[in-house]
Design a protein around this motif. Structure first.
Motif, PDB file in Angstrom:
ATOM      1  N   THR A   8     -95.637  46.850 -58.822  1.00 19.86           N
ATOM      2  CA  THR A   8     -96.030  45.944 -57.743  1.00 19.86           C
ATOM      3  C   THR A   8     -96.805  46.742 -56.713  1.00 19.86           C
ATOM      4  O   THR A   8     -96.318  47.763 -56.223  1.00 19.86           O
ATOM      5  CB  THR A   8     -94.787  45.314 -57.089  1.00 19.86           C
ATOM      6  OG1 THR A   8     -93.968  44.774 -58.122  1.00 19.86           O
ATOM      7  CG2 THR A   8     -95.172  44.199 -56.137  1.00 19.86           C
ATOM      8  N   GLU A  19    -105.874  38.217 -46.659  1.00 20.00           N
ATOM      9  CA  GLU A  19    -105.625  37.279 -47.774  1.00 20.00           C
ATOM     10  C   GLU A  19    -104.355  36.478 -47.484  1.00 20.00           C
ATOM     11  O   GLU A  19    -104.362  35.238 -47.532  1.00 20.00           O
ATOM     12  CB  GLU A  19    -105.474  38.058 -49.088  1.00 20.00           C
ATOM     13  CG  GLU A  19    -105.318  37.145 -50.299  1.00 20.00           C
ATOM     14  CD  GLU A  19    -104.835  37.882 -51.546  1.00 20.00           C
ATOM     15  OE1 GLU A  19    -104.723  39.130 -51.515  1.00 20.00           O
ATOM     16  OE2 GLU A  19    -104.547  37.208 -52.548  1.00 20.00           O
ATOM     17  N   LYS A  38     -96.306  37.174 -47.897  1.00 20.59           N
ATOM     18  CA  LYS A  38     -96.776  38.482 -48.334  1.00 20.59           C
ATOM     19  C   LYS A  38     -97.465  38.277 -49.676  1.00 20.59           C
ATOM     20  O   LYS A  38     -96.936  37.570 -50.535  1.00 20.59           O
ATOM     21  CB  LYS A  38     -95.561  39.409 -48.509  1.00 20.59           C
ATOM     22  CG  LYS A  38     -95.820  40.863 -48.290  1.00 20.59           C
ATOM     23  CD  LYS A  38     -94.544  41.644 -48.090  1.00 20.59           C
ATOM     24  CE  LYS A  38     -93.652  41.654 -49.312  1.00 20.59           C
ATOM     25  NZ  LYS A  38     -92.530  42.597 -49.186  1.00 20.59           N
ATOM     26  N   ALA A  39     -98.649  38.871 -49.862  1.00 21.59           N
ATOM     27  CA  ALA A  39     -99.357  38.750 -51.142  1.00 21.59           C
ATOM     28  C   ALA A  39     -99.447  40.137 -51.773  1.00 21.59           C
ATOM     29  O   ALA A  39     -99.856  41.099 -51.114  1.00 21.59           O
ATOM     30  CB  ALA A  39    -100.739  38.166 -50.923  1.00 21.59           C
ATOM     31  N   GLU A  40     -99.025  40.234 -53.016  1.00 19.52           N
ATOM     32  CA  GLU A  40     -99.058  41.522 -53.714  1.00 19.52           C
ATOM     33  C   GLU A  40     -99.625  41.322 -55.116  1.00 19.52           C
ATOM     34  O   GLU A  40     -99.714  40.205 -55.599  1.00 19.52           O
ATOM     35  CB  GLU A  40     -97.644  42.101 -53.830  1.00 19.52           C
ATOM     36  CG  GLU A  40     -97.025  42.449 -52.495  1.00 19.52           C
ATOM     37  CD  GLU A  40     -95.548  42.760 -52.605  1.00 19.52           C
ATOM     38  OE1 GLU A  40     -95.121  43.808 -52.125  1.00 19.52           O
ATOM     39  OE2 GLU A  40     -94.814  41.908 -53.178  1.00 19.52           O
ATOM     40  N   GLN A  41     -99.956  42.429 -55.758  1.00 15.10           N
ATOM     41  CA  GLN A  41    -100.390  42.373 -57.149  1.00 15.10           C
ATOM     42  C   GLN A  41     -99.288  42.911 -58.028  1.00 15.10           C
ATOM     43  O   GLN A  41     -98.628  43.903 -57.682  1.00 15.10           O
ATOM     44  CB  GLN A  41    -101.630  43.245 -57.343  1.00 15.10           C
ATOM     45  CG  GLN A  41    -102.912  42.572 -56.935  1.00 15.10           C
ATOM     46  CD  GLN A  41    -104.078  43.491 -57.198  1.00 15.10           C
ATOM     47  OE1 GLN A  41    -104.176  44.543 -56.559  1.00 15.10           O
ATOM     48  NE2 GLN A  41    -104.919  43.137 -58.133  1.00 15.10           N
ATOM     49  N   LYS A  42     -99.110  42.276 -59.168  1.00 15.17           N
ATOM     50  CA  LYS A  42     -98.077  42.728 -60.094  1.00 15.17           C
ATOM     51  C   LYS A  42     -98.731  43.044 -61.435  1.00 15.17           C
ATOM     52  O   LYS A  42     -99.433  42.204 -61.997  1.00 15.17           O
ATOM     53  CB  LYS A  42     -97.031  41.622 -60.253  1.00 15.17           C
ATOM     54  CG  LYS A  42     -95.801  42.067 -61.000  1.00 15.17           C
ATOM     55  CD  LYS A  42     -94.807  40.940 -61.111  1.00 15.17           C
ATOM     56  CE  LYS A  42     -93.828  41.232 -62.228  1.00 15.17           C
ATOM     57  NZ  LYS A  42     -92.962  40.079 -62.516  1.00 15.17           N
ATOM     58  N   PHE A  43     -98.521  44.263 -61.904  1.00 13.25           N
ATOM     59  CA  PHE A  43     -99.051  44.658 -63.202  1.00 13.25           C
ATOM     60  C   PHE A  43     -97.883  44.929 -64.146  1.00 13.25           C
ATOM     61  O   PHE A  43     -96.889  45.547 -63.748  1.00 13.25           O
ATOM     62  CB  PHE A  43     -99.873  45.948 -63.084  1.00 13.25           C
ATOM     63  CG  PHE A  43    -101.048  45.834 -62.154  1.00 13.25           C
ATOM     64  CD1 PHE A  43    -102.192  45.164 -62.540  1.00 13.25           C
ATOM     65  CD2 PHE A  43    -101.008  46.398 -60.887  1.00 13.25           C
ATOM     66  CE1 PHE A  43    -103.277  45.060 -61.677  1.00 13.25           C
ATOM     67  CE2 PHE A  43    -102.081  46.290 -60.016  1.00 13.25           C
ATOM     68  CZ  PHE A  43    -103.223  45.618 -60.424  1.00 13.25           C
ATOM     69  N   THR A  44     -98.001  44.467 -65.373  1.00  6.38           N
ATOM     70  CA  THR A  44     -96.999  44.773 -66.389  1.00  6.38           C
ATOM     71  C   THR A  44     -97.718  45.525 -67.497  1.00  6.38           C
ATOM     72  O   THR A  44     -98.574  44.964 -68.181  1.00  6.38           O
ATOM     73  CB  THR A  44     -96.368  43.488 -66.939  1.00  6.38           C
ATOM     74  OG1 THR A  44     -95.980  42.671 -65.830  1.00  6.38           O
ATOM     75  CG2 THR A  44     -95.154  43.786 -67.787  1.00  6.38           C
ATOM     76  N   ALA A  45     -97.388  46.807 -67.640  1.00  5.39           N
ATOM     77  CA  ALA A  45     -98.084  47.642 -68.622  1.00  5.39           C
ATOM     78  C   ALA A  45     -97.111  48.089 -69.705  1.00  5.39           C
ATOM     79  O   ALA A  45     -95.971  48.441 -69.416  1.00  5.39           O
ATOM     80  CB  ALA A  45     -98.686  48.864 -67.934  1.00  5.39           C
ATOM     81  N   LEU A  67    -104.538  52.043 -59.954  1.00  3.87           N
ATOM     82  CA  LEU A  67    -104.030  50.706 -59.620  1.00  3.87           C
ATOM     83  C   LEU A  67    -103.890  50.481 -58.117  1.00  3.87           C
ATOM     84  O   LEU A  67    -104.005  49.355 -57.646  1.00  3.87           O
ATOM     85  CB  LEU A  67    -102.684  50.460 -60.319  1.00  3.87           C
ATOM     86  CG  LEU A  67    -102.714  50.479 -61.849  1.00  3.87           C
ATOM     87  CD1 LEU A  67    -101.311  50.279 -62.411  1.00  3.87           C
ATOM     88  CD2 LEU A  67    -103.635  49.402 -62.384  1.00  3.87           C
TER      89      LEU A  67
END
Lengths: 80, 80
Positions: A8, A19, A38-45, A67
């Protein structure tokens, strides 16, 4: 062995988040009464690693190198 | 009473995700060996509701009306 890292990435505390501010205003204009957003980015690798700690170390490198922007962003990593 | 909703918005299965594809390529170009990568948005909203189920219903409305595009995106909601 394959590991899954949930990463995250969000802005550090105190950074302006236009944003989130815009989305918050739009929600309240639509009749919701949202106090904060709150706006976040979530990456699943999914990637190969020799151990859970190796997977975590690789995920940290990914964040530092690509990232996230470590100057203004913080990241949280969970490895499964 | 205030509730916190954690909302994760991502593309539905089968939709092309050029953002994730680009990040995946970039990671592999940097020497990582990532098999797959998923990119999603995470929103954390704090708002007033009469009960947990009311809070969940409000979060669903927010997703349907503003946070997600229900045609191509799916969302998951967790209320605390």
């Amino acid at each position: 062995m394959n590991f899954t890292a949930c990463i995250t990435v969000g802005l550090k505390d105190g950074m302006l988040d236009p944003e989130a501010t815009t989305i918050l205003k739009a929600l309240n204009n639509q009749g919701f009464h949202v106090e904060s957003l709150k706006a976040e980015q979530k990456f699943t690798a999914i990637f190969e690693a020799t151990s859970k700690s190796d997977a975590h170390a690789q995920a940290v490198s990914m964040c530092e190198q690509l990232l996230a922007n470590p100057v203004i962003q913080r990241y949280e990593i969970e490895v499964f």
